[in-house]
Design a protein around this motif. Structure first.
Motif, mmCIF file in Angstrom:
data_model
loop_
_atom_site.group_PDB
_atom_site.id
_atom_site.type_symbol
_atom_site.label_atom_id
_atom_site.label_comp_id
_atom_site.label_asym_id
_atom_site.label_seq_id
_atom_site.Cartn_x
_atom_site.Cartn_y
_atom_site.Cartn_z
ATOM 1 N N PHE A 118 -1.232 -2.752 2.987
ATOM 2 C CA PHE A 118 -1.012 -3.397 4.077
ATOM 3 C C PHE A 118 -0.033 -2.765 4.912
ATOM 4 C CE2 PHE A 118 0.552 -6.465 7.011
ATOM 5 C CZ PHE A 118 -0.231 -6.855 7.694
ATOM 6 N N ILE A 119 1.343 -2.682 4.351
ATOM 7 C CA ILE A 119 2.434 -2.291 5.192
ATOM 8 C C ILE A 119 2.443 -1.037 5.956
ATOM 9 C CG2 ILE A 119 3.903 -3.763 3.707
ATOM 10 C CD1 ILE A 119 4.847 -1.233 2.401
ATOM 11 N N ARG A 120 2.756 -1.140 7.107
ATOM 12 C CA ARG A 120 3.072 0.033 7.928
ATOM 13 C C ARG A 120 4.778 0.165 8.271
ATOM 14 N NH1 ARG A 120 -0.888 -3.529 11.181
ATOM 15 N NH2 ARG A 120 0.206 -5.003 10.090
ATOM 16 N N GLU A 121 4.713 1.449 9.254
ATOM 17 C CA GLU A 121 5.904 1.624 9.874
ATOM 18 C C GLU A 121 6.542 0.381 10.579
ATOM 19 O OE1 GLU A 121 8.155 5.305 12.115
ATOM 20 O OE2 GLU A 121 5.952 5.097 12.058
ATOM 21 N N ASP A 122 8.085 0.410 10.276
ATOM 22 C CA ASP A 122 8.689 -0.860 10.892
ATOM 23 C C ASP A 122 8.452 -2.268 10.538
ATOM 24 O OD1 ASP A 122 10.080 0.961 12.522
ATOM 25 O OD2 ASP A 122 8.714 0.982 14.032
ATOM 26 N N ASP A 123 7.554 -2.263 9.319
ATOM 27 C CA ASP A 123 7.299 -3.814 8.891
ATOM 28 C C ASP A 123 8.589 -4.076 8.062
ATOM 29 O OD1 ASP A 123 4.794 -3.962 9.975
ATOM 30 O OD2 ASP A 123 3.613 -3.534 8.297
ATOM 31 N N TYR A 124 8.659 -5.420 7.881
ATOM 32 C CA TYR A 124 9.603 -5.912 7.210
ATOM 33 C C TYR A 124 9.233 -6.738 5.906
ATOM 34 C CZ TYR A 124 13.242 -4.052 10.426
ATOM 35 O OH TYR A 124 13.691 -3.334 11.297
ATOM 36 N N ILE A 125 9.433 -6.332 4.664
ATOM 37 C CA ILE A 125 9.113 -7.163 3.545
ATOM 38 C C ILE A 125 10.068 -8.040 3.044
ATOM 39 C CG2 ILE A 125 7.985 -6.772 1.098
ATOM 40 C CD1 ILE A 125 7.415 -3.693 2.132
ATOM 41 N N TYR A 126 9.842 -9.469 3.152
ATOM 42 C CA TYR A 126 10.757 -10.484 2.694
ATOM 43 C C TYR A 126 10.336 -10.775 1.183
ATOM 44 C CZ TYR A 126 12.652 -10.852 7.446
ATOM 45 O OH TYR A 126 13.049 -10.551 8.659
ATOM 46 N N VAL A 127 11.563 -10.926 0.306
ATOM 47 C CA VAL A 127 11.268 -11.279 -1.015
ATOM 48 C C VAL A 127 12.848 -12.023 -1.204
ATOM 49 C CG1 VAL A 127 9.958 -9.481 -1.891
ATOM 50 C CG2 VAL A 127 12.387 -9.168 -1.847
ATOM 51 N N VAL A 128 12.583 -13.070 -1.972
ATOM 52 C CA VAL A 128 13.761 -13.990 -2.340
ATOM 53 C C VAL A 128 14.684 -13.120 -3.330
ATOM 54 C CG1 VAL A 128 12.434 -16.205 -2.179
ATOM 55 C CG2 VAL A 128 12.553 -15.101 -4.258
ATOM 56 N N SER A 129 14.282 -12.193 -4.175
ATOM 57 C CA SER A 129 15.128 -11.496 -4.862
ATOM 58 C C SER A 129 14.377 -10.307 -5.227
ATOM 59 C CB SER A 129 15.509 -12.094 -6.040
ATOM 60 O OG SER A 129 14.609 -12.355 -6.914
ATOM 61 N N LEU A 130 15.261 -9.145 -5.482
ATOM 62 C CA LEU A 130 14.511 -7.856 -5.773
ATOM 63 C C LEU A 130 13.713 -7.711 -7.098
ATOM 64 C CD1 LEU A 130 17.277 -4.906 -4.935
ATOM 65 C CD2 LEU A 130 15.047 -5.438 -3.985
ATOM 66 N N ASP A 131 14.006 -8.625 -8.208
ATOM 67 C CA ASP A 131 13.246 -8.586 -9.280
ATOM 68 C C ASP A 131 11.677 -9.400 -9.051
ATOM 69 O OD1 ASP A 131 13.736 -11.514 -9.206
ATOM 70 O OD2 ASP A 131 14.750 -11.477 -11.013
ATOM 71 N N ARG A 132 11.569 -9.693 -7.735
ATOM 72 C CA ARG A 132 10.168 -10.183 -7.467
ATOM 73 C C ARG A 132 9.205 -9.092 -7.308
ATOM 74 N NH1 ARG A 132 9.705 -13.977 -9.960
ATOM 75 N NH2 ARG A 132 11.459 -13.040 -11.012
#
Length: 205
Positions: free
Chosen positions: A54-68
């Motif tokens: 799904f992701i495209r240029e300039d999208d931001y992917i929020y995760v509570v922590s990198l290990d997710r």
């Protein structure tokens, strides 16, 4: 530009709700999740695959922590590379807190942090390559002193002229560091178990 959230819990007994509550305040446009799926591999993680598609240029992917995203360093590097290639940026909230940010920085700040993370990863990988080469040279020198060196260089080594052979060497080393079984490494990389064993011995693992 979209704000994307990715959530994962490793067992059905755990709830995604805590992660959802943390991420909900970041104006999330699209949610992806893997409920009850381990992060040790990417197997069965349909939510992750859908998110990466799904992701495209300039999208931001929020995760509570990198290990997710991944518990396995090899997978984490591969996923990070795919995200970077698409021009998206990961926002790891645990890292933001570790860096002392009380609020998520603006878009420019987020991109800077993500880019710096990739630079640090590349630097670390290069240092590991240099260290592997040094250890191999020391091993050859020691073998010569003991009269055991035959003079022929192995196909898979850190200074191999063939880029594919060199890459396979470092992929084996990465997997050995995370205690992946030799047979599994061999199957994934298309080499023999004995070849993996020899690389392991030469690298003094």
């Amino acid at each position: 530009m979209s704000n994307v959230a990715y959530m994962r819990v490793s067992t059905k007994e755990l709830s995604l709700e805590n992660q959802r509550q943390v991420l909900d305040k970041y104006n999330i446009d699209k949610w992806f999740e893997d409920d009850g799926v381990s992060g040790k591999t990417t197997d069965g993680r349909d939510g992750l695959k859908k998110m990466l598609n799904f992701i495209r240029e300039d999208d931001y992917i929020y995760v509570v922590s990198l290990d997710r995203l991944a518990r396995n360093q090899v997978d984490q590097e591969r996923i990070s590379a795919e995200i970077t290639l698409k021009g998206a940026t990961v926002v790891p909230l645990d890292l933001m807190e570790m860096l002392g940010y009380k609020e998520v920085p603006d878009n420019g700040g987020l991109k800077f942090i993500w880019d710096m993370m990739q630079v640090v990863k590349r630097y670390t990988a290069e240092q590991e390559r240099k260290d592997m080469l040094r250890r191999q040279e020391e091993g050859i020198k020691r073998a010569k002193q003991e009269g055991k060196y035959k003079g022929s260089l192995p196909k898979y080594r850190p200074d191999a002229k063939n880029k594919k052979d060199k890459n396979i060497y470092f992929e084996v080393i990465k997997r050995l560091k995370f205690n992946q079984p030799l047979l599994s490494i061999a199957a994934e990389l298309g080499i023999s178990r004995n070849t993996v064993k020899k690389i392991k011995m030469r690298a003094n693992f």
